[in-house]
Design a protein around this motif. Structure first.
Motif, PDB file in Angstrom:
ATOM      1  N   VAL A  10      53.952   1.219   4.195  1.00  0.00           N
ATOM      2  CA  VAL A  10      52.699   0.210   3.813  1.00  0.00           C
ATOM      3  C   VAL A  10      53.138  -0.242   2.025  1.00  0.00           C
ATOM      4  N   ALA A  11      53.118   0.762   1.431  1.00  0.00           N
ATOM      5  CA  ALA A  11      53.447   0.642   0.058  1.00  0.00           C
ATOM      6  C   ALA A  11      54.773  -0.208  -0.296  1.00  0.00           C
ATOM      7  N   ALA A  12      55.812  -0.123   0.350  1.00  0.00           N
ATOM      8  CA  ALA A  12      56.776  -0.802   0.152  1.00  0.00           C
ATOM      9  C   ALA A  12      56.762  -2.171   0.590  1.00  0.00           C
ATOM     10  N   LYS A  13      56.131  -2.418   1.687  1.00  0.00           N
ATOM     11  CA  LYS A  13      55.997  -3.940   1.954  1.00  0.00           C
ATOM     12  C   LYS A  13      54.989  -4.535   1.124  1.00  0.00           C
ATOM     13  N   ALA A  14      54.020  -3.861   0.594  1.00  0.00           N
ATOM     14  CA  ALA A  14      53.005  -4.642  -0.319  1.00  0.00           C
ATOM     15  C   ALA A  14      53.899  -4.654  -1.735  1.00  0.00           C
ATOM     16  N   GLY A  15      54.813  -3.793  -2.025  1.00  0.00           N
ATOM     17  CA  GLY A  15      55.407  -3.896  -3.340  1.00  0.00           C
ATOM     18  C   GLY A  15      54.592  -3.117  -4.443  1.00  0.00           C
ATOM     19  N   GLU A  45      49.912  -5.928   9.068  1.00  0.00           N
ATOM     20  CA  GLU A  45      51.133  -6.433   9.529  1.00  0.00           C
ATOM     21  C   GLU A  45      51.999  -5.513  10.213  1.00  0.00           C
ATOM     22  N   LEU A  46      51.908  -4.381   9.541  1.00  0.00           N
ATOM     23  CA  LEU A  46      52.863  -3.094  10.211  1.00  0.00           C
ATOM     24  C   LEU A  46      51.829  -2.438  11.104  1.00  0.00           C
ATOM     25  N   SER A  47      50.649  -2.902  11.620  1.00  0.00           N
ATOM     26  CA  SER A  47      49.848  -2.099  12.649  1.00  0.00           C
ATOM     27  C   SER A  47      49.796  -0.687  12.156  1.00  0.00           C
TER      28      SER A  47
END
Length: 334
Positions: A10-15, A45-47
């Motif tokens: 989640v952190a990686a996708k949110a930057g 988005e990542l469920s």
């Protein structure tokens, strides 16, 4: 079977950092509205389910675990501090997670993010040099800085009392009969060098004396000591005591005095700093030196952090004094 989505995903996708994602999912006031929205959007988005959010954003059941982050795991200064800290935490049954940042600020932040995501309740930051460092901003857990003070005066820092070390060296030389003292301060780019020199000058002034010569070079090494001593002897400088910025400089001085058949300590007394076993015992003669009491710094820093975990606050800079260990390179006090 699909791969389980983690908080790190989640952190990686949110930057954002893992610690920021964790705080956002806990609706922490430390995270701005836009950032929180970005994290929740990535989670959706990542469920990443609500149950998973709650489970992974909560610390494990380690009520007083702490993270030790050092910048120099192999360093001569860091290791004794870490030993002192870990010994204290061991007695108090506080689990410790050790990370080595290798003097890399980005790697340091990476370790901090991971430790916070895991759920440590406090951080002990161990510096490799004594110059002040930036504070950890918006850190959600108590932080103590050891060997390297934070630039924020409200933080808790435990460091060496370098001015007192300077006073201690000069006091020992004068009380042993030296009145014509040379100061070899070491690298002026290091605050420890400047503060020791300040203490030396203050002690001389309080006794109505002045330095015969003050020398500051760019190296904490034996070559600095050898080069300086050759220059002093070749110029015919009249001196009977030498206060050196560290043990390596002092051993370089002793080597030249030995080669030139200058009697130590009868004619010249020499004192160093650090009390490094490999140097002081192999000097000719064995070197008097100031021990920095690094283990005590680690123990005290750990004690402060343990207090903070229990809600007892510590602020400001606390200085640990050094201890002079006399050997054959200086005269006994008169």
């Amino acid at each position: 079977m699909s791969k389980k989505v983690t908080l790190a995903d989640v952190a990686a996708k949110a930057g954002v950092a893992v610690s920021t994602a964790s705080k956002a999912l806990r609706n922490s006031a430390q995270v701005s509205g836009p950032t929180r929205a970005k994290v929740f959007k990535a989670a959706a988005e990542l469920s990443f389910s609500l149950n998973e959010r709650q489970k992974q954003s909560q610390p494990p059941s380690l009520p007083k675990s702490v993270g030790l982050v050092t910048s120099d795991l192999d360093g001569q200064f860091s290791m004794p501090i870490l030993i002192g800290a870990e010994s204290y935490f061991g007695v108090e049954s506080i689990p410790v997670f050790l990370c080595n940042a290798g003097r890399d600020p980005a790697l340091e932040q990476h370790h901090i993010d991971n430790l916070l995501a895991y759920g440590v309740k406090g951080l002990l930051m161990v510096g490799w040099r004594t110059d002040p460092r930036p504070t950890l901003t918006s850190c959600p857990v108590p932080v103590v800085y050891a060997n390297q003070a934070s630039l924020n005066p409200h933080d808790c820092s435990v460091v060496t009392d370098n001015e007192d070390i300077g006073r201690l060296m000069v006091r020992h030389l004068v009380e042993g009969g030296s009145k014509k003292i040379v100061l070899i301060a070491g690298d002026p780019a290091f605050q420890s060098s400047i503060r020791r020199l300040k203490g030396e000058m203050a002690e001389l002034d309080s006794r109505g004396l002045a330095a015969v010569r003050t020398v500051r070079y760019g190296g904490w090494n034996e070559e600095t000591g050898r080069r300086t001593m050759i220059s002093l002897l070749d110029e015919g400088v009249d001196f009977d005591g030498v206060a050196c910025g560290n043990d390596e400089i002092a051993r370089g001085c002793l080597d030249i005095l030995h080669d030139r058949h200058v009697s130590v300590p009868d004619r010249v007394s020499v004192v160093g700093v650090d009390n490094r076993t490999a140097i002081v015992g192999n000097s000719r003669p064995p070197l008097t030196s100031v021990d920095l009491n690094l283990k005590a710094i680690g123990t005290r820093a750990a004690s402060c952090l343990a207090d903070m975990l229990d809600g007892r606050g510590h602020q400001g800079i606390e200085c640990v004094k050094g201890t002079l260990v006399q050997r054959a390179s200086t005269r006994m006090p008169l």
